[in-house]
Design a protein around this motif. Structure first.
Motif, PDB file in Angstrom:
ATOM      1  N   GLY A 153       0.823  -1.202   0.000  1.00 42.29           N
ATOM      2  CA  GLY A 153       0.000   0.000   0.000  1.00 42.29           C
ATOM      3  C   GLY A 153       0.857   1.251   0.000  1.00 42.29           C
ATOM      4  N   LEU A 154       0.484   2.217  -0.851  1.00 41.28           N
ATOM      5  CA  LEU A 154       1.214   3.483  -0.908  1.00 41.28           C
ATOM      6  C   LEU A 154       0.269   4.611  -0.515  1.00 41.28           C
ATOM      7  N   ILE A 159       1.001   7.052 -12.385  1.00 40.19           N
ATOM      8  CA  ILE A 159       2.122   6.303 -11.813  1.00 40.19           C
ATOM      9  C   ILE A 159       3.344   6.522 -12.670  1.00 40.19           C
ATOM     10  N   THR A 160       4.428   6.883 -12.035  1.00 38.12           N
ATOM     11  CA  THR A 160       5.644   7.117 -12.798  1.00 38.12           C
ATOM     12  C   THR A 160       6.814   6.475 -12.069  1.00 38.12           C
ATOM     13  N   ALA A 161       7.811   6.055 -12.823  1.00 34.27           N
ATOM     14  CA  ALA A 161       8.917   5.329 -12.201  1.00 34.27           C
ATOM     15  C   ALA A 161      10.257   5.863 -12.633  1.00 34.27           C
ATOM     16  N   ILE A 162      11.182   5.926 -11.675  1.00 35.05           N
ATOM     17  CA  ILE A 162      12.579   6.234 -11.981  1.00 35.05           C
ATOM     18  C   ILE A 162      13.311   4.921 -11.827  1.00 35.05           C
ATOM     19  N   HIS A 163      13.825   4.425 -12.932  1.00 39.00           N
ATOM     20  CA  HIS A 163      14.334   3.055 -12.910  1.00 39.00           C
ATOM     21  C   HIS A 163      15.769   2.978 -12.448  1.00 39.00           C
ATOM     22  N   GLN A 164      16.108   1.759 -12.046  1.00 40.34           N
ATOM     23  CA  GLN A 164      17.469   1.417 -11.631  1.00 40.34           C
ATOM     24  C   GLN A 164      18.464   1.835 -12.702  1.00 40.34           C
ATOM     25  N   GLU A 165      18.266   1.310 -13.898  1.00 45.48           N
ATOM     26  CA  GLU A 165      19.083   1.773 -15.002  1.00 45.48           C
ATOM     27  C   GLU A 165      18.214   2.765 -15.760  1.00 45.48           C
ATOM     28  N   THR A 166      18.664   4.001 -15.800  1.00 46.21           N
ATOM     29  CA  THR A 166      17.818   5.010 -16.403  1.00 46.21           C
ATOM     30  C   THR A 166      17.640   4.731 -17.889  1.00 46.21           C
ATOM     31  N   VAL A 167      16.392   4.807 -18.313  1.00 49.74           N
ATOM     32  CA  VAL A 167      16.071   4.511 -19.704  1.00 49.74           C
ATOM     33  C   VAL A 167      15.961   5.830 -20.443  1.00 49.74           C
ATOM     34  N   ARG A 202       0.914  10.935  -9.317  1.00 45.15           N
ATOM     35  CA  ARG A 202       0.468  10.829  -7.928  1.00 45.15           C
ATOM     36  C   ARG A 202       1.344   9.841  -7.202  1.00 45.15           C
ATOM     37  N   VAL A 203       1.908   8.895  -7.970  1.00 51.28           N
ATOM     38  CA  VAL A 203       2.746   7.865  -7.362  1.00 51.28           C
ATOM     39  C   VAL A 203       4.106   7.885  -8.062  1.00 51.28           C
ATOM     40  N   VAL A 204       5.168   8.029  -7.297  1.00 49.23           N
ATOM     41  CA  VAL A 204       6.508   8.013  -7.868  1.00 49.23           C
ATOM     42  C   VAL A 204       7.238   6.774  -7.343  1.00 49.23           C
ATOM     43  N   ILE A 205       7.703   5.945  -8.278  1.00 48.29           N
ATOM     44  CA  ILE A 205       8.450   4.753  -7.884  1.00 48.29           C
ATOM     45  C   ILE A 205       9.931   5.024  -8.100  1.00 48.29           C
ATOM     46  N   MET A 206      10.730   4.819  -7.071  1.00 46.76           N
ATOM     47  CA  MET A 206      12.175   5.013  -7.217  1.00 46.76           C
ATOM     48  C   MET A 206      12.857   3.676  -6.977  1.00 46.76           C
ATOM     49  N   ASP A 207      13.407   3.117  -8.061  1.00 49.80           N
ATOM     50  CA  ASP A 207      14.021   1.793  -7.981  1.00 49.80           C
ATOM     51  C   ASP A 207      15.533   1.969  -7.836  1.00 49.80           C
ATOM     52  N   GLU A 208      16.042   1.807  -6.644  1.00 51.81           N
ATOM     53  CA  GLU A 208      17.474   2.006  -6.336  1.00 51.81           C
ATOM     54  C   GLU A 208      17.998   3.302  -6.926  1.00 51.81           C
ATOM     55  N   PRO A 209      17.398   4.425  -6.543  1.00 48.82           N
ATOM     56  CA  PRO A 209      17.762   5.687  -7.198  1.00 48.82           C
ATOM     57  C   PRO A 209      19.168   6.146  -6.857  1.00 48.82           C
ATOM     58  N   THR A 210      19.755   5.683  -5.774  1.00 50.53           N
ATOM     59  CA  THR A 210      21.053   6.235  -5.372  1.00 50.53           C
ATOM     60  C   THR A 210      22.225   5.377  -5.810  1.00 50.53           C
ATOM     61  N   ALA A 261       6.019  16.661   0.289  1.00 53.18           N
ATOM     62  CA  ALA A 261       5.260  17.873   0.609  1.00 53.18           C
ATOM     63  C   ALA A 261       4.191  18.139  -0.447  1.00 53.18           C
ATOM     64  N   GLN A 262       4.448  17.715  -1.670  1.00 58.12           N
ATOM     65  CA  GLN A 262       3.445  17.886  -2.730  1.00 58.12           C
ATOM     66  C   GLN A 262       2.357  16.825  -2.656  1.00 58.12           C
ATOM     67  N   GLY A 263       2.452  15.932  -1.686  1.00 56.52           N
ATOM     68  CA  GLY A 263       1.398  14.939  -1.499  1.00 56.52           C
ATOM     69  C   GLY A 263       1.531  13.713  -2.368  1.00 56.52           C
ATOM     70  N   LYS A 264       2.694  13.516  -2.977  1.00 55.73           N
ATOM     71  CA  LYS A 264       2.854  12.332  -3.819  1.00 55.73           C
ATOM     72  C   LYS A 264       3.167  11.113  -2.952  1.00 55.73           C
ATOM     73  N   ALA A 265       2.680   9.982  -3.413  1.00 60.39           N
ATOM     74  CA  ALA A 265       2.994   8.728  -2.731  1.00 60.39           C
ATOM     75  C   ALA A 265       4.262   8.168  -3.376  1.00 60.39           C
ATOM     76  N   ILE A 266       5.208   7.759  -2.536  1.00 55.70           N
ATOM     77  CA  ILE A 266       6.497   7.329  -3.076  1.00 55.70           C
ATOM     78  C   ILE A 266       6.792   5.888  -2.679  1.00 55.70           C
ATOM     79  N   LEU A 267       7.156   5.102  -3.680  1.00 51.79           N
ATOM     80  CA  LEU A 267       7.634   3.744  -3.403  1.00 51.79           C
ATOM     81  C   LEU A 267       9.141   3.775  -3.582  1.00 51.79           C
ATOM     82  N   PHE A 268       9.869   3.445  -2.521  1.00 48.48           N
ATOM     83  CA  PHE A 268      11.318   3.601  -2.522  1.00 48.48           C
ATOM     84  C   PHE A 268      11.950   2.224  -2.377  1.00 48.48           C
TER      85      PHE A 268
END
Lengths: 504, 327
Positions: free
Chosen positions: A36-37, A91-99, A171-179, A199-206
Motif C-alpha cells: 500500500g502506498l 504512476i511514474t517510475a525512476i528506474h534502476q538503469e535510467t532509460v 500521484r505515485v513516484v516509484i524510485m528503484d534504487e535511485p542512489t 510535501a506535494q502529497g505524492k505517494a512514493i515507493l522507494f
C-alpha cells in the motif's frame, strides 16, 4: 511473523496491490503479495535480490500483467494493460538503469511520448522547453533543456530521469534504487527532492538495498522474501536488526569475518602509473595474504587503474613489478599469464557466457592448461571445473548444463570459480558485493578472507565504507584520478575515508 | 558428445527434413530412393561447404556476404589458370583456389579486426570488389567447357563408393569442422567471443582476432567451393553463383544459428542447407513452380527464426532459488 498488526490503516492507500500473483514458466515471482502506498508518504520496499521487487515495479508500471489479485487506485480495482495506462493513472517510475536516449536533448528526453502538441499533432517546442526548464528548476537542477543528453554526466542524467518522471502529473513516484549511481552530495540532494515530493502529497515507493537510506527517508516499510509478503509497518517502530531478520528469515550478523592477516612477500609493485586521461601518479605495493582496499567516489578512477593493470586499456607511463620482476601487461592474456586476474564489477555483462555450459565457462581463461596443441582435453576440463565449482559450493545438476539456466547468484559463483581456476597470485575484485543480497554478501566476505589466508594478494575496489573498513588491511583512497591517501591501522575510520575521497 | 550433437534443435530440424522427404515421397516415391537422396546431397554440397564457414562467422556476431563473390573469383582464376596451363595437377589447382579464397577471407577479417568496420559493410563492399575483379581478370569473357582440361572437370564428378568427390568433400568438411568447433581451443573461442564479447575479452581472448579467423575459414571454404563449382558446372563467368550468399545465410538461420551470435553448430548449418537442398530438388519433380520455391524457402526462414526466438524466450528469468534445476 512480526509487524502484521501494525498495518498503516489510517488512510486509504492511493495505490494498493492485493494478493497479486505473477508467475513465469516454472517460476512464481510473486505469490499473493500486498502493498500500500499513501499520499505524502514514502514506503520502502525491502527484500533480498530475487524477492520480487522489480516484478512489482513492472506490474505497477504496466510492463507485466498480474496473473492473480488486484491493483487498486483509491480503493477501486483497476488494470494497466500497457505502460501508457499506468502513466495515465498517475504512476511514474525512476528506474534502476535510467532509460534515456543519448542522442536526444534534455527536453526531448523529459517529454518523450507525451510532448506538448500544437495543431496537426506537431510538437510545440517552445512550450516543451519552457516546461522542461520549470520542472528542472523545481528539482534544483541547473541544466539547459537543449543540451544533448550524451554531453551530461551520470548524475545529471539521473536528474533528467527524475524530471521525466515528474513531467507527467504523477500521484505515485516509484524510485528503484535511485542512489545506486550517485555520489554522496547527490544522494543528499535526492533526499531533499524526496522531501519536496512528499510535501506535494505524492505517494512514493522507494526501493533500496541501503538501510541508512531507508531509515532516513521512509515512513513505512514492506518486506518481501522469495516472492512472498513477509510484513509491513512504520519505520519508526522497527530497527535495522529486526528488518534484516524479516528480509532473510534468519539472523544475520553484519560483522565481517575475523581474520588475522599474515602479510607475506611483496607480489605487486606499481610505480608512477599514469594514463593520458584517466589517472596519474599511482604508486602502491601489495603483499601476499593482504587485502588492499581501494575507496573513492564513483568516477574517482579506481576501476580505470585496475583495467589498465589487467591490460584492457593502455597506460601512458609507469612500471609494474610482479614478484620483483618487471612485467608488461599489454592484454588480459598477458595479465592472466603473469598471475593477475580482474573480476569485473558487472559480472553478468562482463563475466558470464550464458549460452556455454558451466564447465566451459570455468575453463575459458585456463584453456592453455586443459588443451594440448590447440586440442581440448575434455576430461581435464571437467576435472578443473569440478574442483573449483566444488570449492565455491556450487550446486548444479551437471557441469554440462548451460550457465544461463542458473540463478544470478550461482552464475556469480561460476564466474569467480573461473578466475580462481587460473591459479592467480593477485586477484582484483571490483565492487564484489554490489547489488547482491545480505546473505550472499557475507558469503563473499568470508570467501575473500579465505583467499587472503591462502596467501593470495587481494585488491578490493569498493564504494561501501563498512565493507572497506571491515575487510581491508590497508586502504588507498582515490580522488579525481589520483591517490588522495593511503591509510592503515587506526587511521582507517569512516570520517578519514570520506574526507579524503571528497577532498575536504 | 553424441548427446550434444543430437540436442533437440538439431533433432527437430532432422525431423523436419525427414518429414519433408516423406511428404514428397507420397507424390513422387522415387525421390526417397537411396540413389536420388545421394544425388540431392551431392547437389547441396556447395551450400553445405559455404554454410559451415558462414555459421562460424555468424557465431562471432559477424556476417560474410562476400562468400559467393569469393567463390566466383576463385573459380574464375583457377579456370583461367587451367586454360593457360592445362597440365597443372589438380592438387595445385585446389591449393590455388583455397589460397585465393583464404586471402579474400583474411582481407575481410583484417578490415573487421583492425579498422573495426561493421562486418555487413565490409563484406557488402568486398562483394562488389571481388565481382568487379572477376570482370577485370576475365574481360567479361566466359571460360567454357571445351577450354577446360578433362582432369579439371572430372575431379568433382569422380565417384568413390557411389558418391562423387564433391559430396565427399562436404562430408570431410563436416567432420573436420565438427571437430574444430567442439574439440579445439579455436572453436571454443568462437563460441565465447560470440556469446559474450565483453566476457571473452576479460578472459584473455582477442575478439577481433577470433573474428579474423572466422572470416579466414569462411574464405578458404569459399575458395575451395569455387573450384568445385566451376569444374562441376564446367563454366566460369562473372555472375556465377550470384545471390548465393543469401541461400548460405538462410541455411544457417534455418539451421538454428543465432544471428545474435554465440549459438550454432556445424550439424545445424548442414541440416539447414539440406532442408533448402531438398526443397530446391523436390519442387520441380512434384510440378511446383520455381517461384513457389523462393516463397517456400522464405517462409522456412521466418518460421525457423520465430521458433528459435521462442525457444530462447520461454526460459524467462530464474528468480526463485527453488525454480533452478535441481541439484
Amino acid at each position: 511473523m512480526p509487524a502484521l498488526a501494525t498495518t498503516p490503516a489510517d488512510a486509504t492507500p492511493v495505490l494498493a496491490l492485493d494478493r497479486v500473483t505473477k508467475t513465469f514458466p516454472g517460476v512464481t515471482a510473486l505469490d499473493e503479495v500486498k502493498l500500500g502506498l499513501y499520499p505524502g508518504e514514502v514506503t520502502a520496499l525491502v527484500g533480498e535480490n530475487g524477492a520480487g521487487k522489480s516484478t512489482v515495479v513492472k506490474i505497477l508500471t504496466g510492463i507485466y500483467q498480474p496473473d492473480g489479485g488486484e491493483i487498486r487506485i483509491d480503493g477501486e480495482a483497476t488494470r494497466f494493460p500497457t505502460p501508457r495506462d499506468a502513466t495515465a493513472a498517475g504512476i511514474t517510475a525512476i528506474h534502476q538503469e535510467t532509460v534515456l536516449f543519448d542522442e536526444l536533448s534534455v527536453a526531448e528526453n523529459i517529454f518523450l511520448g507525451h510532448a506538448p502538441r500544437r495543431t496537426f499533432g506537431l510538437i510545440d517546442w517552445t512550450v516543451m522547453e519552457t516546461r522542461a526548464r520549470e520542472i528542472l528548476e523545481s528539482i534544483g537542477a541547473k541544466l539547459d533543456p537543449r543540451t544533448k543528453l550524451r554531453e551530461l554526466g551520470i548524475a545529471s542524467k539521473h536528474l533528467v530521469a527524475i524530471a521525466r518522471a515528474l513531467s507527467v502529473d504523477a500521484r505515485v513516484v516509484i524510485m528503484d534504487e535511485p542512489t545506486a549511481a550517485l555520489s554522496h552530495t547527490e544522494i543528499h540532494e535526492l533526499y531533499e527532492l524526496v522531501e519536496k515530493l512528499k510535501a506535494q502529497g505524492k505517494a512514493i515507493l522507494f526501493i533500496s538495498h541501503k538501510f541508512d537510506e531507508i531509515f532516513r527517508i521512509a515512513d513505512h516499510y514492506t518486506v518481501f522474501r522469495d516472492g512472498q509478503f513477509v510484513g509491513e509497518g512504520h519505520v519508526s517502530e522497527i530497527d535495522e536488526a529486526a528488518l534484516v531478520t524479516m528480509m532473510v528469515g534468519r539472523d544475520v550478523s553484519a560483522v565481517f569475518p575475523d581474520r588475522e592477516a599474515r602479510i607475506g612477500e611483496e607480489v605487486l609493485r606499481v610505480t608512477d602509473y599514469a594514463h593520458p586521461t584517466e589517472f596519474a601518479d599511482i604508486n602502491f605495493d601489495l603483499h601476499q595474504g593482504e587485502i588492499l582496499g581501494f575507496y573513492g567516489l564513483v568516477g574517482a578512477g579506481r576501476s580505470e587503474v585496475m583495467q589498465a593493470l589487467f591490460g584492457i586499456t593502455k597506460p601512458s607511463a609507469g612500471q609494474i613489478h610482479i614478484d620483483g620482476q618487471p612485467v608488461t601487461l599489454n592484454s588480459p592474456a598477458d595479465a592472466i599469464a603473469a598471475g593477475l586476474v580482474y573480476v569485473p564489477e558487472d559480472r553478468g555483462k562482463q563475466g558470464a557466457i550464458t549460452a556455454l555450459p558451466i564447465f566451459q565457462n570455468v575453463t575459458l581463461p585456463s584453456l592453455g592448461r586443459t588443451s594440448r596443441g590447440g586440442f581440448l582435453r575434455m576430461a581435464r576440463e571437467f576435472d578443473l571445473a569440478r574442483e573449483y565449482t566444488r570449492r565455491l559450493d556450487l550446486r548444479a545438476a551437471s557441469l554440462d548444463t548451460e550457465l544461463g539456466t542458473l540463478s544470478g547468484g550461482n552464475q556469480q559463483k561460476v564466474v569467480i570459480a573461473k578466475w580462481l581456476a587460473t591459479q592467480p597470485k593477485i586477484i582484483i575484485l571490483d565492487e564484489p558485493t554490489k547489488g547482491i543480497d545480505i546473505g550472499s554478501k557475507a558469503a563473499v566476505h568470508a570467501f575473500m578472507a579465505e583467499l587472503a589466508a591462502q596467501g593470495l594478494a587481494v585488491i578490493m575496489v569498493s564504494s561501501e565504507i563498512p565493507e572497506v573498513l571491515g575487510m581491508s588491511d590497508r586502504v588507498i583512497v582515490m580522488r579525481e584520478g589520483r591517490m588522495a591517501a593511503e591509510l592503515s591501522g587506526a587511521k582507517m575510520t569512516p570520517e578519514t575515508l570520506v574526507r579524503h575521497a571528497a577532498g575536504i | 558428445m553424441l548427446k550434444r550433437l543430437l540436442t533437440s534443435r538439431e533433432m527437430l530440424l532432422f525431423g523436419a527434413v525427414a518429414a519433408l522427404c516423406a511428404l514428397i515421397a507420397t507424390r513422387f516415391p522415387g525421390f526417397v530412393a537411396p540413389g536420388n537422396l545421394l544425388r540431392v546431397f551431392n547437389d547441396t554440397s556447395p551450400l553445405i561447404l559455404l554454410a559451415i564457414g558462414q555459421m562460424i562467422v555468424i557465431l562471432t556476431r559477424c556476417i560474410d556476404l562476400s562468400v559467393a563473390a569469393n567463390l566466383a573469383l576463385s573459380g574464375m582464376c583457377v579456370a583461367m589458370l587451367n586454360v593457360a596451363y592445362p597440365d597443372l595437377p589438380i592438387p595445385v589447382i585446389i591449393a590455388v583456389a583455397v589460397g585465393l579464397g583464404t586471402l579474400m577471407g583474411m582481407f575481410n577479417g583484417i578490415l573487421v579486426w583492425k579498422l573495426a568496420i561493421p562486418p555487413i559493410v565490409v563484406t557488402l563492399g568486398t562483394l562488389t570488389i571481388y565481382r568487379g575483379i572477376i570482370f577485370l581478370v576475365s574481360d567479361g569473357n566466359w571460360v567454357n567447357s571445351h577450354e577446360m582440361s578433362a582432369a579439371f572437370k572430372a575431379f568433382p564428378r569422380a565417384e568413390v563408393l557411389g558418391l562423387p568427390v564433391l559430396g565427399w568433400t562436404a562430408i570431410l568438411a563436416i567432420v573436420v569442422f565438427g571437430l574444430v568447433m567442439t574439440r579445439t581451443t579455436l572453436g571454443r573461442a568462437f563460441y565465447a567471443v560470440g556469446g559474450n564479447p565483453h566476457a571473452a575479452t576479460y578472459t584473455g581472448l582477442n575478439v577481433g582476432r577470433s573474428q579474423f579467423w572466422a572470416f579466414t575459414i569462411s574464405g578458404a571454404l569459399a575458395g575451395l567451393t569455387g573450384y568445385l563449382w566451376v569444374s562441376r558446372y564446367a563454366v566460369a563467368y562473372v555472375d556465377i553463383a550470384g545471390g548465393f550468399e543469401l541461400d548460405v545465410v538462410a541455411a544457417c538461420v534455418i539451421g538454428g544459428v543465432s544471428i545474435a551470435g554465440g549459438i550454432g553448430t556445424v550439424g545445424g548449418a548442414v541440416l539447414g542447407a539440406l532442408f533448402l537442398g531438398v526443397i530446391k530438388n523436390a519442387l520441380p519433380v512434384v510440378n511446383i513452380s520455381p517461384f513457389w520455391q523462393m516463397a517456400i524457402s522464405g517462409a522456412a526462414i521466418i518460421i525457423a527464426v520465430a521458433l528459435n526466438a521462442r525457444a530462447t524466450r520461454e526460459k524467462g528469468r530464474i528468480i526463485l532459488k527453488s525454480a533452478e534445476k535441481p541439484a
